[in-house]
Enzyme design. Sequence first.
Site, PDB file in Angstrom:
ATOM      1  CG  ASP A 187      -2.073   1.165   1.125  1.00 33.61           C
ATOM      2  OD1 ASP A 187      -1.838   2.240   0.324  1.00 33.61           O
ATOM      3  OD2 ASP A 187      -2.901   1.270   2.029  1.00 33.61           O
ATOM      4  CG  HIS A 192      -0.763   5.523   4.625  1.00 30.35           C
ATOM      5  ND1 HIS A 192      -1.844   5.673   5.653  1.00 30.35           N
ATOM      6  CD2 HIS A 192      -1.249   5.017   3.623  1.00 30.35           C
ATOM      7  CE1 HIS A 192      -2.692   5.280   4.987  1.00 30.35           C
ATOM      8  NE2 HIS A 192      -2.634   4.958   3.925  1.00 30.35           N
ATOM      9  CB  ILE A 207      -3.142   8.739   9.192  1.00 31.41           C
ATOM     10  CG1 ILE A 207      -3.197   8.237   7.711  1.00 31.41           C
ATOM     11  CG2 ILE A 207      -3.384   9.938   9.194  1.00 31.41           C
ATOM     12  CD1 ILE A 207      -4.998   8.396   7.403  1.00 31.41           C
ATOM     13  N   GLY A 210      -4.839   1.975   7.809  1.00 33.64           N
ATOM     14  CA  GLY A 210      -5.880   1.331   8.605  1.00 33.64           C
ATOM     15  C   GLY A 210      -5.663  -0.259   8.731  1.00 33.64           C
TER      16      GLY A 210
END
Length: 286
Positions: A187, A192, A207, A210
Amino acid sequence: MPIDVAKASGAEMPALEFEYDHKTVILYALGVGAGAEAGDLKFCYENEPGLSVLPTFGVVPPFPALMSIFGVDGLEINPLMILHGEQYLEVRKQPAAGGGKLTTRPKVANIYDKGKMALIELEAETVDEAGDIVYFNRFGVLVRGEGGFGGEKGPTTGMEPPDRAPDKVIEAKTLPQQALLYRLSGDSNPLHADPNFASMAGFEKPILHGLCTFGFACRAVLGAFCDDNPEKFKSVQVRFSRPVFPGETIVTEMWDNGDGKVLFQARTAERPDNIAISNAVVELGT
């Protein structure tokens, strides 16, 4: 309307080929925080005494399906408006830890009207070289601003924890560079990693993925209720509620439901009101 429900529903997406080896498995385990405890060695070292694969590795082979969504007829959506809202993973067969070739066949299973947002469910079966289904995934993709078209609202997912203290609680601190490590498992969203991109998306800094938080929380359940045995972990359903920042401590609170299911949620110790994963349940294997 950018989303044509009739055209997109049931659409099959291109098959995804995924070839991996023991290093791929180990890198994923490190990306979700394994390696700090002695019991983690089985997920991080191929010779101790034999490598095991974390159950949540099952989200890695089909993950590119989330990007394939932009090539589906009837789904003309802005990439900046999508959120990964929900995840269901079922482990149907333990994968070969040393590596192999897996093939995923994703499709658009359902499109629901959530008011201000649309929820697109992608289903994906991942098979091994023998043709056996190893993983089944359901990705719930929220598209902001595309709801209100009068469609079905969809079923309620997950389970609320009981109104009592958790049966078990496990804390795990993430690394400041955790997102940079996890992104190597496939990912590479700049949200990120890139501060400027994160700012454009409304965040003060990059961040954590998830699915990285998901991996941390599921490792807690695996250790607390499965003795770190992947064969005792059958399936998991979660909702991604709020983000975690790299460097924060993930607190996983777990409740034994007494029927072979473990309800759980994950929050951050630094921001106790920040529940990152909710409506979450693991079904234990026998």
